[in-house]
Design a protein around this motif. Structure first.
Motif, PDB file in Angstrom:
ATOM      1  N   ALA A 133       0.833  -1.229   0.013  1.00 62.58           N
ATOM      2  CA  ALA A 133       0.160   0.052   0.051  1.00 62.58           C
ATOM      3  C   ALA A 133       0.872   1.315   0.016  1.00 62.58           C
ATOM      4  CB  ALA A 133      -1.007  -0.072   1.262  1.00 62.58           C
ATOM      5  N   ALA A 134       2.044   1.036   0.878  1.00 58.19           N
ATOM      6  CA  ALA A 134       2.855   2.362   0.915  1.00 58.19           C
ATOM      7  C   ALA A 134       3.637   2.507  -0.555  1.00 58.19           C
ATOM      8  CB  ALA A 134       3.837   2.232   1.944  1.00 58.19           C
ATOM      9  N   ASP A 135       3.894   1.471  -1.158  1.00 54.60           N
ATOM     10  CA  ASP A 135       4.684   1.637  -2.557  1.00 54.60           C
ATOM     11  C   ASP A 135       3.516   2.304  -3.687  1.00 54.60           C
ATOM     12  OD1 ASP A 135       7.147   0.725  -1.871  1.00 54.60           O
ATOM     13  OD2 ASP A 135       6.624  -1.461  -2.670  1.00 54.60           O
ATOM     14  N   ALA A 136       2.186   1.781  -3.548  1.00 51.67           N
ATOM     15  CA  ALA A 136       1.238   2.005  -4.508  1.00 51.67           C
ATOM     16  C   ALA A 136       1.097   3.408  -4.245  1.00 51.67           C
ATOM     17  CB  ALA A 136       0.116   1.235  -4.261  1.00 51.67           C
ATOM     18  N   ALA A 137       0.976   4.180  -3.047  1.00 51.19           N
ATOM     19  CA  ALA A 137       0.782   5.702  -2.829  1.00 51.19           C
ATOM     20  C   ALA A 137       1.888   6.188  -3.315  1.00 51.19           C
ATOM     21  CB  ALA A 137       0.715   5.651  -1.109  1.00 51.19           C
ATOM     22  N   CYS A 138       3.138   5.869  -3.208  1.00 48.48           N
ATOM     23  CA  CYS A 138       4.429   6.592  -3.641  1.00 48.48           C
ATOM     24  C   CYS A 138       4.276   6.753  -5.250  1.00 48.48           C
ATOM     25  CB  CYS A 138       5.468   5.886  -3.372  1.00 48.48           C
ATOM     26  SG  CYS A 138       5.911   6.045  -1.607  1.00 48.48           S
ATOM     27  N   HIS A 139       3.792   5.612  -5.767  1.00 46.56           N
ATOM     28  CA  HIS A 139       3.683   5.377  -7.241  1.00 46.56           C
ATOM     29  C   HIS A 139       2.481   6.621  -7.922  1.00 46.56           C
ATOM     30  CE1 HIS A 139       6.460   2.303  -7.987  1.00 46.56           C
ATOM     31  NE2 HIS A 139       6.027   1.582  -7.006  1.00 46.56           N
ATOM     32  N   LEU A 140       1.427   6.338  -6.949  1.00 45.43           N
ATOM     33  CA  LEU A 140       0.310   7.244  -7.282  1.00 45.43           C
ATOM     34  C   LEU A 140       0.792   8.555  -7.350  1.00 45.43           C
ATOM     35  CD1 LEU A 140      -2.737   7.831  -7.926  1.00 45.43           C
ATOM     36  CD2 LEU A 140      -2.913   7.497  -5.497  1.00 45.43           C
TER      37      LEU A 140
ATOM     38  N   GLU B 120     -11.325   6.210  -1.126  1.00 45.88           N
ATOM     39  CA  GLU B 120     -11.724   4.932  -0.679  1.00 45.88           C
ATOM     40  C   GLU B 120     -10.534   4.053  -0.026  1.00 45.88           C
ATOM     41  OE1 GLU B 120     -14.156   0.733  -1.819  1.00 45.88           O
ATOM     42  OE2 GLU B 120     -14.623   2.808  -3.026  1.00 45.88           O
ATOM     43  N   THR B 121      -9.414   4.301  -0.722  1.00 45.90           N
ATOM     44  CA  THR B 121      -8.185   3.613  -0.157  1.00 45.90           C
ATOM     45  C   THR B 121      -7.977   4.027   1.123  1.00 45.90           C
ATOM     46  OG1 THR B 121      -7.442   2.995  -2.342  1.00 45.90           O
ATOM     47  CG2 THR B 121      -5.616   3.338  -0.578  1.00 45.90           C
TER      48      THR B 121
ATOM     49  N   GLU C  16      -9.771   5.781   3.348  1.00 50.45           N
ATOM     50  CA  GLU C  16     -10.832   5.400   4.421  1.00 50.45           C
ATOM     51  C   GLU C  16     -10.513   3.963   4.935  1.00 50.45           C
ATOM     52  OE1 GLU C  16     -14.070   8.455   2.276  1.00 50.45           O
ATOM     53  OE2 GLU C  16     -13.985   6.226   1.686  1.00 50.45           O
ATOM     54  N   THR C  17     -10.253   3.040   4.193  1.00 49.40           N
ATOM     55  CA  THR C  17     -10.295   1.763   4.204  1.00 49.40           C
ATOM     56  C   THR C  17      -9.073   1.534   5.212  1.00 49.40           C
ATOM     57  OG1 THR C  17     -11.329   1.129   2.486  1.00 49.40           O
ATOM     58  CG2 THR C  17      -9.987  -0.843   3.463  1.00 49.40           C
ATOM     59  N   THR C  18      -7.729   2.130   4.757  1.00 52.62           N
ATOM     60  CA  THR C  18      -6.514   1.998   5.590  1.00 52.62           C
ATOM     61  C   THR C  18      -6.771   2.716   6.806  1.00 52.62           C
ATOM     62  OG1 THR C  18      -5.243   2.199   3.552  1.00 52.62           O
ATOM     63  CG2 THR C  18      -4.467   2.562   5.524  1.00 52.62           C
ATOM     64  N   ALA C  19      -7.783   3.792   7.195  1.00 51.44           N
ATOM     65  CA  ALA C  19      -7.931   4.385   8.323  1.00 51.44           C
ATOM     66  C   ALA C  19      -8.582   3.375   9.141  1.00 51.44           C
ATOM     67  CB  ALA C  19      -8.721   5.643   8.212  1.00 51.44           C
ATOM     68  N   HIS C  20      -9.708   2.870   8.581  1.00 50.41           N
ATOM     69  CA  HIS C  20     -10.550   1.840   9.258  1.00 50.41           C
ATOM     70  C   HIS C  20      -9.610   0.521   9.896  1.00 50.41           C
ATOM     71  CE1 HIS C  20     -14.307   3.675   8.722  1.00 50.41           C
ATOM     72  NE2 HIS C  20     -14.365   3.712   7.485  1.00 50.41           N
ATOM     73  N   ALA C  21      -8.640   0.173   9.068  1.00 46.83           N
ATOM     74  CA  ALA C  21      -7.591  -0.701   9.287  1.00 46.83           C
ATOM     75  C   ALA C  21      -7.067  -0.424  10.503  1.00 46.83           C
ATOM     76  CB  ALA C  21      -7.012  -1.343   8.085  1.00 46.83           C
ATOM     77  N   LEU C  22      -6.522   0.914  10.444  1.00 53.48           N
ATOM     78  CA  LEU C  22      -5.625   1.370  11.459  1.00 53.48           C
ATOM     79  C   LEU C  22      -6.226   1.731  12.872  1.00 53.48           C
ATOM     80  CD1 LEU C  22      -3.228   3.929   9.661  1.00 53.48           C
ATOM     81  CD2 LEU C  22      -2.799   2.154  11.016  1.00 53.48           C
ATOM     82  N   ALA C  23      -7.585   1.722  12.771  1.00 53.83           N
ATOM     83  CA  ALA C  23      -8.598   1.640  13.998  1.00 53.83           C
ATOM     84  C   ALA C  23      -8.290   0.849  15.035  1.00 53.83           C
ATOM     85  CB  ALA C  23      -9.860   2.206  13.422  1.00 53.83           C
ATOM     86  N   HIS C  24      -7.928  -0.365  14.483  1.00 56.95           N
ATOM     87  CA  HIS C  24      -7.795  -1.603  15.307  1.00 56.95           C
ATOM     88  C   HIS C  24      -6.420  -1.781  15.874  1.00 56.95           C
ATOM     89  CE1 HIS C  24     -11.718  -2.844  14.058  1.00 56.95           C
ATOM     90  NE2 HIS C  24     -11.526  -2.380  12.925  1.00 56.95           N
ATOM     91  N   ILE C  25      -5.689  -0.715  15.676  1.00 55.26           N
ATOM     92  CA  ILE C  25      -4.012  -0.735  15.974  1.00 55.26           C
ATOM     93  C   ILE C  25      -3.965  -0.229  17.603  1.00 55.26           C
ATOM     94  CG2 ILE C  25      -3.324   1.670  15.591  1.00 55.26           C
ATOM     95  CD1 ILE C  25      -0.945   0.310  14.270  1.00 55.26           C
ATOM     96  N   HIS C  26      -5.041   0.463  17.986  1.00 55.60           N
ATOM     97  CA  HIS C  26      -4.990   0.889  19.329  1.00 55.60           C
ATOM     98  C   HIS C  26      -6.131   1.259  19.956  1.00 55.60           C
ATOM     99  CE1 HIS C  26      -3.956   3.909  22.834  1.00 55.60           C
ATOM    100  NE2 HIS C  26      -2.789   3.322  22.751  1.00 55.60           N
TER     101      HIS C  26
END
Length: 131
Positions: free
Chosen positions: A19-26, A51-52, A54-64
């Motif tokens: 995801a980080a690589d894709a964001a850099c390419h974008l 949407e990417t 938002e989905t990443t933020a939803h995933a990170l919401a479970h980190i702490h």
């Protein structure tokens, strides 16, 4: 105190790295088209990028335990961006944190409408730029 383990759950590290690589390419794909002004984006691309995030933020919401509250401004900012760009709002979530709108397509990235595949059109530089 170390809050996160050294090793992620199976597939998490690899997907986060991708995801980080894709964001850099974008970013690299968009910036040359901007020239200091908006450009390079289509409606579909903007919606996919929002949407990417938002989905990443939803995933990170479970980190702490506090992560969901900390990330709330991200969702508010993206909702405002969607309004400014006249994009469809994000899918509402249930209490379990899953989208309330049932997925209509097997790929979770394609939640709003089925897209028709068309032949690619060669990209043209924005008007006013030298070739």
């Amino acid at each position: 105190m170390e809050l996160l383990p050294t090793i992620a759950a199976p597939g998490v590290g690899e997907r986060a790295d991708a995801a980080a690589d894709a964001a850099c390419h974008l970013y690299d794909a968009v910036v040359p088209w901007c020239g200091g002004r908006p450009g390079g984006w289509s409606r579909t691309a903007a919606e996919d990028a929002a949407e990417t995030i938002e989905t990443t933020a939803h995933a990170l919401a479970h980190i702490h335990p506090s992560a969901e509250v900390i990330l709330a401004p991200v969702h508010a900012a993206l909702a405002d961006l969607r309004r400014q760009l006249a994009l469809a709002p994000a899918d509402p979530l249930t209490a379990d944190g899953v989208p309330a709108t049932p997925r209509t397509v097997g790929n979770p990235r394609r939640t709003r409408w089925v897209r028709v595949v068309t032949a690619p059109v060669p990209r043209q530089p924005p008007p006013g730029t030298a070739s």
